[in-house]
Enzyme design. Sequence first.
Site, PDB file in Angstrom:
ATOM      1  N   GLU A  41       0.833  -1.199   0.000  1.00 12.00           N
ATOM      2  CA  GLU A  41       0.000   0.000   0.000  1.00 12.00           C
ATOM      3  C   GLU A  41       0.869   1.251   0.000  1.00 12.00           C
ATOM      4  OE1 GLU A  41      -4.203   0.192   1.862  1.00 12.00           O
ATOM      5  OE2 GLU A  41      -2.927   1.238   3.306  1.00 12.00           O
ATOM      6  N   HIS A  98       6.680 -26.898   3.315  1.00  8.55           N
ATOM      7  CA  HIS A  98       5.841 -27.967   2.778  1.00  8.55           C
ATOM      8  C   HIS A  98       4.740 -27.406   1.879  1.00  8.55           C
ATOM      9  CE1 HIS A  98       7.695 -31.024   5.393  1.00  8.55           C
ATOM     10  NE2 HIS A  98       7.849 -29.999   6.217  1.00  8.55           N
ATOM     11  N   LYS A 157     -13.883   1.695  -3.849  1.00  7.56           N
ATOM     12  CA  LYS A 157     -14.862   2.141  -2.849  1.00  7.56           C
ATOM     13  C   LYS A 157     -15.937   3.008  -3.501  1.00  7.56           C
ATOM     14  CE  LYS A 157     -12.110   3.969   0.331  1.00  7.56           C
ATOM     15  NZ  LYS A 157     -11.638   4.523   1.614  1.00  7.56           N
TER      16      LYS A 157
END
Length: 549
Positions: A355, A386, A514
């Site tokens: 960000e 793994h 937004k």
Amino acid sequence: MKNINPTQTAAWQALQKHFDEMKDVTIADLFAKDGDRFSKFSATFDDQMLVDYSKNRITEETLAKLQDLAKECDLAGAIKSMFSGEKINRTENRAVLHVALRNRSNTPILVDGKDVMPEVNAVLEKMKTFSEAIISGEWKGYTGKAITDVVNIGIGGSDLGPYMVTEALRPYKNHLNMHFVSNVDGTHISEVLKKVNPETTLFLVASKTFTTQETMTNAHSARDWFLKAAGDEKHVAKHFAALSTNAKAVGEFGIDTANMFEFWDWVGGRYSLWSAIGLSIVLSIGFDNFVELLSGAHAMDKHFSTTPAEKNLPVLLALIGIWYNNFFGAETEAILPYDQYMHRFAAYFQQGNMESNGKYVDRNGNVVDYQTGPIIWGEPGTNGQHAFYQLIHQGTKMVPCDFIAPAITHNPLSDHHQKLLSNFFAQTEALAFGKSREVVEQEYRDQGKDPATLDYVVPFKVFEGNRPTNSILLREITPFSLGALIALYEHKIFTQGVILNIFTFDQWGVELGKQLANRILPELKDDKEISSHDSSTNGLINRYKAWRG
């Protein structure tokens, strides 16, 4: 702060030429030529942290040229600008002073000619008084019972930092149960509310403006849930506190503004855990431990602001990152903590870095012609071994890695920690030096097998090595050392932003989605077919409406 395109500097041109000479040099070659490489390319901070950057594709000449780049881009001036309260976040006309929040020296720091430290200290004192009342049981809920559970409602920096730190410092926690709600998906708050009792729960609503959609949606749902049990709205004041600056909205919600903890526009969200946003941390580990967290960060702040570039840990890590991102074409960096308590650390700096430096426009307003912020990802070891280490070891992409581990564990169970650390040490060795075909064949001979009969499988067992890593070994994960480690990464991000000529402390990239969501939300209230968007978005919305019933 000066606005300098790094690619136009003499240092960048010198680095490009140096890269042409270095691109085929291996880490193994570098160690073979210099038996003292570790001591030259490692440093200890405060006897709490060892940073080993020797397993990188760098020489002393590489670092010298990278430091020349930092000088040409006036990193030293930028550091002074930030610490002195200059408004370096120019797109929002704000100072950037998370360092003031942990300024344990209490030296004056001015914004617009006003020392911010008295207000910082006043909020800290208020957090201390409030937290001690909650932790001691002196604070009672509406039925006279003490608080047992704390629910932090926030998103982004109001959630990621406090959640990461409370998890990382779980060995220091008290009796209070901590919960974090961020996602506007109703499932998140529903599952948390199943675990708590309205009579003994405190909600912290973390929103500077008290208008953040996700946070306020969750806060109102929590309030509705609470009032179903408590009945009278006056009881809200005993069970809700606000981390905000909007006193009017806080009061209208039913929260006593005496229990509103403010912070300032010079505190960026992803750097806010040091502020009132850290109240959940204080409630989890106690005020004294929170002060230790601040002190660790302050110690790193002093190191960053006073240490020459050639010995400055955040600067060194930042420069090495730029070397890989812009010259070797590495698009990602992995953060791999070998400590289960640190399981949210990579996610925290995924936001912290991406960000901050995920920008394609420079400080002059021009589209960049070089790489800016990398993709950050990672999981705790040994789980990652793994899962995705296969690609790091034998894939076609370079993934520089930071390995982080404590020498002392909080849980000395049998030989668990020795096994964990043996993997920590082994992985960086394997990534650096690999395993040649000759070694694979010799292993077959040692097992009494003829390599010729297994020729088809030998190539698959070869490790090229030459994969770069940093190793960060902490003495122990304590509030102090964690504070220093977080600040190390914060200043690394800032340093890269300065050199890459981008604004690190805004985040305009979160806005468009937004805005469009606010436009779409009213369209979801009815069953009418939608045709106001592109065909894909229309199709998705209309299928959603058909399926929801």
